[in-house]
Design an enzyme around this catalytic site. Structure first.
Site, PDB file in Angstrom:
ATOM      1  N   ASP A  27     -15.638   9.040  -6.168  1.00 47.11           N
ATOM      2  CA  ASP A  27     -14.897   7.920  -6.675  1.00 47.11           C
ATOM      3  C   ASP A  27     -15.606   6.777  -6.191  1.00 47.11           C
ATOM      4  O   ASP A  27     -15.938   6.516  -5.147  1.00 47.11           O
ATOM      5  CB  ASP A  27     -13.578   7.630  -6.109  1.00 47.11           C
ATOM      6  CG  ASP A  27     -12.639   8.866  -7.103  1.00 47.11           C
ATOM      7  OD1 ASP A  27     -12.915   9.316  -8.011  1.00 47.11           O
ATOM      8  OD2 ASP A  27     -11.670   8.973  -6.008  1.00 47.11           O
ATOM      9  N   ASN A  78      -2.305  -1.939  -8.970  1.00 43.87           N
ATOM     10  CA  ASN A  78      -2.360  -0.971 -10.262  1.00 43.87           C
ATOM     11  C   ASN A  78      -3.727  -0.445 -10.337  1.00 43.87           C
ATOM     12  O   ASN A  78      -4.665  -1.086  -9.659  1.00 43.87           O
ATOM     13  CB  ASN A  78      -2.450  -1.703 -11.513  1.00 43.87           C
ATOM     14  CG  ASN A  78      -0.759  -2.257 -11.682  1.00 43.87           C
ATOM     15  OD1 ASN A  78      -0.116  -1.320 -11.690  1.00 43.87           O
ATOM     16  ND2 ASN A  78      -0.615  -3.536 -11.940  1.00 43.87           N
ATOM     17  N   GLN A 126       7.217  -2.566  -0.518  1.00 46.04           N
ATOM     18  CA  GLN A 126       5.674  -2.699  -1.672  1.00 46.04           C
ATOM     19  C   GLN A 126       4.858  -3.004  -0.864  1.00 46.04           C
ATOM     20  O   GLN A 126       3.651  -3.004  -1.329  1.00 46.04           O
ATOM     21  CB  GLN A 126       6.446  -3.636  -2.394  1.00 46.04           C
ATOM     22  CG  GLN A 126       7.360  -3.360  -3.613  1.00 46.04           C
ATOM     23  CD  GLN A 126       6.693  -1.867  -4.415  1.00 46.04           C
ATOM     24  OE1 GLN A 126       5.737  -2.028  -4.883  1.00 46.04           O
ATOM     25  NE2 GLN A 126       7.728  -0.722  -4.488  1.00 46.04           N
ATOM     26  N   ASP A 175      -2.197  12.784  -7.385  1.00 48.87           N
ATOM     27  CA  ASP A 175      -3.001  14.062  -6.964  1.00 48.87           C
ATOM     28  C   ASP A 175      -2.276  14.531  -5.542  1.00 48.87           C
ATOM     29  O   ASP A 175      -2.107  15.687  -5.318  1.00 48.87           O
ATOM     30  CB  ASP A 175      -4.297  13.787  -6.466  1.00 48.87           C
ATOM     31  CG  ASP A 175      -5.154  13.402  -8.038  1.00 48.87           C
ATOM     32  OD1 ASP A 175      -4.639  13.911  -9.085  1.00 48.87           O
ATOM     33  OD2 ASP A 175      -6.166  12.664  -8.044  1.00 48.87           O
TER      34      ASP A 175
END
Length: 350
Positions: free
Chosen positions: A23, A136, A294, A305
């Site tokens: 990644d 996001n 948050q 995952d």
């Protein structure tokens, strides 16, 4: 899934097979997403137009490299939750004979996962660009070597198949359907014939849309199916369920044809911060996730995952469904506070 007892575990009890990716995560802006036609919280396979994206993302400030790939993440988290013994989790996948491949090998060893990679020279080790905006993330996977996994060159070898046979629980993300459906079928049939547990994940909307045929071929062998709300909705649409009610989708999915009738299929759909939906016997039950401020959410990449990893860690110890979900919620709650699918030294889960 039976007693609440913890079963003593041995090596290679959990088997995972999938796309090992490195990644590459970086914070980007909306212009970057628009430039490459990326959607928030989507997962796609890289096309030619994305080649430049990989070149650009590594030049950005604060780039982080983490060992990734959906299934590999999940088995690592499962191993982390289990702690002892080491190498309860086995992982198969394909990498290139290169520096990124070496990093993946090191990271798997550090995570105490028994990784057996098929190494080849045709393609470089696969990468996944995680483009992060706020909380996001949009993922673009360049499978490269991961796409070169060959059943006859790796899975079928006696020494490797022995490791498959040692396992009691199997997990393969739907992403691997794009690579080697024949490998998935071989493992799924073995699990079914031996009354072991085979788990799968819907993984991304594009799997149900464009790989529906291999997905539905393996579905009769699936004992536990995971997915999130978006994937569940797409799956329902592709199968003509004519409902967007997640509980109803779970119920209809549970009732799809099944090969091993000794085990009723369990369907588990996560919905971000909303309740997780799971089929319990004939009923569909909602399980609230752990509360989190948050402001503590750093990166939702890997939450799904991690949920599966936590779930599997309890499943291999033969815990009841509720406990498996609780472990999944705990792991996901830890992961979203960190960048990438990374974790502290030890879990604090009881």
């Amino acid at each position: 899934m039976s007693t609440g007892r913890t079963t003593a575990l041995s090596e290679n009890t959990l088997f995972g097979m999938g796309n090992p990716l490195l990644d590459i995560s970086a914070v980007v802006d909306k212009d970057f997403l628009d430039k490459f036609g990326l959607k928030l919280n989507d997962q796609i396979l890289a096309e030619d137009k994305h080649k430049v994206l990989f070149e650009e993302i590594v030049k950005r400030s604060k780039v982080e490299y983490h060992a990734g790939g959906s299934t590999q993440n999940s088995v690592k988290i499962a191993q982390w939750m289990i702690q002892e013994p080491q190498k309860v989790a086995t992982f198969f996948g394909c990498i290139g004979a290169d520096q990124f491949g070496e990093i993946l090998k090191e990271k798997a060893a550090e995570a105490h996962v028994d990784a057996h990679y098929y190494e080849q020279n045709e393609e470089p080790t696969g990468t996944c660009a995680a483009c992060i905006t706020g909380d996001n993330r949009s993922l673009v996977a360049n499978l490269a070597a991961a796409n070169c996994y060959k059943k006859e060159k790796h899975l079928d070898l006696d020494s490797n198949w022995e490791l498959v046979k040692k396992a009691k629980v199997y997990y393969i993300a739907g992403f691997f359907l794009t690579v080697s459906p024949e490998s998935i079928m071989k493992v799924a049939k073995h699990a079914s014939d031996n009354n072991k547990i085979f788990c799968m994940n819907l993984s991304a909307p594009f799997i149900s849309q464009f790989f529906k045929e291999p997905l539905m071929k393996v579905m009769p062998y699936v004992d536990i199916l995971f997915g999130n709300e978006t994937e569940a909705a797409t799956f329902a649409k592709e199968l003509g369920f004519e409902t967007d009610d997640i509980a109803e989708i779970a119920n209809k999915t549970q009732n799809l044809p099944k090969e091993n009738t000794k085990r009723q299929r369990v369907v588990v759909f996560t919905q971000g911060k909303e309740d997780t939906v799971a089929t319990v016997g004939e009923k569909v039950t909602m399980f609230p996730v752990l509360d989190i401020d948050q402001n503590h959410i750093v990166d939702t990449n890997g939450a799904g995952d991690a949920f599966v990893g936590g779930f599997l860690s309890a499943l291999v110890q033969e815990h009841v469904l509720e406990e498996c979900i609780r472990a999944g919620h705990y792991a996901a709650n830890v992961i979203i506070r960190r960048v990438g699918c990374t974790f502290p030294e030890k879990p604090e889960f009881h």
